[in-house]
Design an enzyme around this catalytic site. Structure first.
Site, PDB file in Angstrom:
ATOM      1  N   ASP A  97     -41.316 -36.533  29.716  1.00  9.07           N
ATOM      2  CA  ASP A  97     -41.873 -36.444  31.067  1.00  9.07           C
ATOM      3  C   ASP A  97     -40.932 -37.166  32.030  1.00  9.07           C
ATOM      4  OD1 ASP A  97     -42.286 -39.100  30.555  1.00  9.07           O
ATOM      5  OD2 ASP A  97     -44.472 -38.993  30.581  1.00  9.07           O
ATOM      6  N   SER A  98     -41.302 -37.186  33.290  1.00  6.22           N
ATOM      7  CA  SER A  98     -40.382 -37.710  34.308  1.00  6.22           C
ATOM      8  C   SER A  98     -40.459 -39.217  34.445  1.00  6.22           C
ATOM      9  CB  SER A  98     -40.731 -37.105  35.664  1.00  6.22           C
ATOM     10  OG  SER A  98     -41.993 -37.606  36.100  1.00  6.22           O
ATOM     11  N   GLY A  99     -41.521 -39.828  33.922  1.00  6.88           N
ATOM     12  CA  GLY A  99     -41.760 -41.246  34.165  1.00  6.88           C
ATOM     13  C   GLY A  99     -42.700 -41.502  35.321  1.00  6.88           C
ATOM     14  N   PHE A 157     -45.701 -40.307  36.145  1.00  9.83           N
ATOM     15  CA  PHE A 157     -47.135 -40.492  35.899  1.00  9.83           C
ATOM     16  C   PHE A 157     -47.444 -41.937  35.529  1.00  9.83           C
ATOM     17  CE2 PHE A 157     -50.957 -40.386  33.243  1.00  9.83           C
ATOM     18  CZ  PHE A 157     -51.828 -39.734  34.092  1.00  9.83           C
ATOM     19  N   ASP A 209     -42.342 -35.889  40.158  1.00 12.77           N
ATOM     20  CA  ASP A 209     -43.191 -35.403  41.248  1.00 12.77           C
ATOM     21  C   ASP A 209     -43.954 -36.559  41.882  1.00 12.77           C
ATOM     22  OD1 ASP A 209     -44.749 -35.764  39.011  1.00 12.77           O
ATOM     23  OD2 ASP A 209     -45.853 -33.890  39.196  1.00 12.77           O
ATOM     24  N   GLN A 238     -48.193 -28.591  41.975  1.00 13.92           N
ATOM     25  CA  GLN A 238     -49.159 -29.582  42.454  1.00 13.92           C
ATOM     26  C   GLN A 238     -50.007 -28.948  43.557  1.00 13.92           C
ATOM     27  OE1 GLN A 238     -50.062 -32.338  41.233  1.00 13.92           O
ATOM     28  NE2 GLN A 238     -48.379 -33.131  39.952  1.00 13.92           N
ATOM     29  N   GLY A 270     -51.524 -32.581  37.812  1.00 15.48           N
ATOM     30  CA  GLY A 270     -52.596 -33.044  38.690  1.00 15.48           C
ATOM     31  C   GLY A 270     -53.980 -32.610  38.253  1.00 15.48           C
ATOM     32  N   ASP A 317     -50.140 -30.866  26.122  1.00 16.64           N
ATOM     33  CA  ASP A 317     -49.935 -32.172  25.488  1.00 16.64           C
ATOM     34  C   ASP A 317     -51.145 -33.006  25.849  1.00 16.64           C
ATOM     35  OD1 ASP A 317     -49.096 -32.762  28.371  1.00 16.64           O
ATOM     36  OD2 ASP A 317     -49.119 -34.753  27.452  1.00 16.64           O
ATOM     37  N   CYS A 320     -60.215 -27.659   6.289  1.00 15.59           N
ATOM     38  CA  CYS A 320     -58.898 -28.188   6.663  1.00 15.59           C
ATOM     39  C   CYS A 320     -58.052 -28.428   5.411  1.00 15.59           C
ATOM     40  CB  CYS A 320     -59.067 -29.501   7.422  1.00 15.59           C
ATOM     41  SG  CYS A 320     -57.508 -30.214   7.980  1.00 15.59           S
ATOM     42  N   CYS A 365     -55.189 -30.304   5.523  1.00 13.20           N
ATOM     43  CA  CYS A 365     -54.240 -31.394   5.792  1.00 13.20           C
ATOM     44  C   CYS A 365     -54.195 -32.374   4.618  1.00 13.20           C
ATOM     45  CB  CYS A 365     -54.597 -32.111   7.093  1.00 13.20           C
ATOM     46  SG  CYS A 365     -55.886 -33.363   6.943  1.00 13.20           S
ATOM     47  N   CYS A 403     -57.506 -34.377   4.317  1.00  9.66           N
ATOM     48  CA  CYS A 403     -58.658 -33.643   3.783  1.00  9.66           C
ATOM     49  C   CYS A 403     -58.435 -33.207   2.339  1.00  9.66           C
ATOM     50  CB  CYS A 403     -58.969 -32.448   4.671  1.00  9.66           C
ATOM     51  SG  CYS A 403     -59.609 -32.946   6.286  1.00  9.66           S
ATOM     52  N   HIS A 429     -55.021 -35.907  10.304  1.00  6.82           N
ATOM     53  CA  HIS A 429     -56.020 -34.828  10.337  1.00  6.82           C
ATOM     54  C   HIS A 429     -56.162 -34.240  11.734  1.00  6.82           C
ATOM     55  CE1 HIS A 429     -59.594 -32.444  10.076  1.00  6.82           C
ATOM     56  NE2 HIS A 429     -59.984 -33.078  11.170  1.00  6.82           N
TER      57      HIS A 429
HETATM   58 ZN   LIG Z   1     -57.874 -32.464   7.692  1.00  9.83          ZN
END
Ligand SMILES: [Zn+2]
Length: 376
Positions: free
Chosen positions: A92-94, A96, A146, A193, A220, A270, A308, A310, A313, A339
């Protein structure tokens, strides 16, 4: 001739399936990117991330430029080499964190002055410094700096910051070198924005598109607005963005919100939710959310999610995981994080398959009912 950065592969209604090709590999969309604030996804090693299905990791420019510093990261080979995450990365740009963590002194046309939260030194973050730091870190996708208005903001203030963000974008485009400090391609995203004012959102989107950037983010949002307000913004903005470029909705991360946003044409997400919630013992499953501190799990031999596959699990019971959490053992947080990330990555993979088979709307409806169900 390198592959195009983004290729749109299929649509289902407005939902999309695509492919990002970077110098550090391919990521399929829809895509959830794990947040690795300090150069690590908290508690999880890179090979565990990859096995959980994560393909892109995000780094935070603000944190990394203050500690260990961009020069140090560069001396250690850049963010990929330093962290041993060999897949695609985004920084990211920093901005935020300047607005949310640092003690912001003022925003001028030049940039933002702030006291850094580690030692109180005065700092200046400009579009040029953000690009220089991101150039040194070396992520595959880099974000423009921004200007974000404090909320609530008047229309005039929202308009001013949106237009300043466009001027800062132009400075970012000029400042970003052709290649990262490690000699790799970097793809600069602009950020739409305009708050909850649809005219400003549309103006921002049109101005960004006129600059023909590699990708477009929508910023935003996820700052306290209602779901209806967020959906209205997406309804206005996504039709203005070119089909052949990726669209990234920043900071949105409840499963049901991502499913809705994919249905409106978003490709990338994200959020700290799956990792932060895991550290607070909240688990996302295909049958709703689990609070692992709940005593009901104490002698439960079932896995977190029977659907799941993973590592967590496949191997561990709810009862053992609850014990680790209650005892404050580090492994508990790691296993829950693995998980949750696997669940998020799997949700995106299922959404992608539904788009490829042109059945996204029904999939999203059914899956939304599952992920919002009250878990037993
Ligand atoms: Zn899992």
């Amino acid at each position: 001739m390198p592959d195009a950065f983004f290729r749109l592969e299929a649509v289902s209604g407005r939902a999309r399936a695509g492919r990002l090709t970077t110098d550090h590999g391919v990521a399929l969309t829809p895509l959830f990117m794990a947040v690795g604030t300090q150069g690590t996804v908290k508690g999880v090693a890179p090979d565990q991330l990859a096995r959980a299905g994560i393909t892109v990791v995000l780094g935070n420019t603000y944190h990394l430029m203050l500690r260990p510093g961009a020069d140090t990261v560069q001396a250690l080979g850049g963010l990929h080499a330093m962290t041993r995450w060999n897949g695609p990365m985004l920084t990211d740009s920093g901005g935020f964190q300047v607005f949310s963590l640092g003690e912001l002194n003022q925003v001028t046309e030049e940039g933002c002055t702030f006291k850094n939260h580690l030692d109180g030194r005065d700092e200046l973050l400009t579009p040029e410094r953000s690009m220089q730091v991101q150039h040194q870190l070396g992520a595959d996708v880099v974000m423009q700096l921004d200007d974000v208005p404090a909320l609530p903001a008047t229309r005039e203030r929202t308009a001013d910051t949106m237009r300043r963000s466009l001027r800062w974008l132009d400075r970012c485009v000029t400042a970003l070198p052709a290649r990262s400090a490690q000699g790799r391609r970097q793809h600069l995203f602009g950020i739409v924005q305009g708050g909850l004012d649809m005219d400003l959102r549309a103006e921002s989107a049109r101005e960004l598109v006129a600059r023909d950037l590699p990708g477009y983010a929508i910023g935003g949002l996820s700052v306290g607005e209602t779901k209806e307000q967020m959906n209205t913004v997406l309804d206005v903005v996504t039709p203005l963005l070119p089909a052949e470029k990726p669209r990234y909705l920043m900071g949105v991360g409840f499963p049901e919100d991502m499913l809705a946003a994919i249905g409106m044409g978003i490709d990338m997400f994200d959020c700290v939710l799956p990792t932060r919630c895991a550290r607070h013992s909240l688990v996302f499953t295909s049958r709703g959310r689990l609070r692992m501190k709940n005593a009901a799990h104490s002698a439960d031999s079932a896995p977190l999610d029977p659907d799941c596959s993973c590592y967590t699990c496949a191997n561990f019971s709810r009862g053992y995981l609850r014990h680790l959490i209650m005892a404050g053992e580090m492994l508990g947080m790691t296993l829950l994080t693995i998980h949750n990330l696997h669940f998020y990555a799997g949700l995106m993979a299922q959404a992608r398959q539904a788009v490829l088979e042109d059945r996204y709307e029904g999939f999203a409806r059914d899956m939304t009912a599952c992920v919002t169900a009250k878990a037993p």
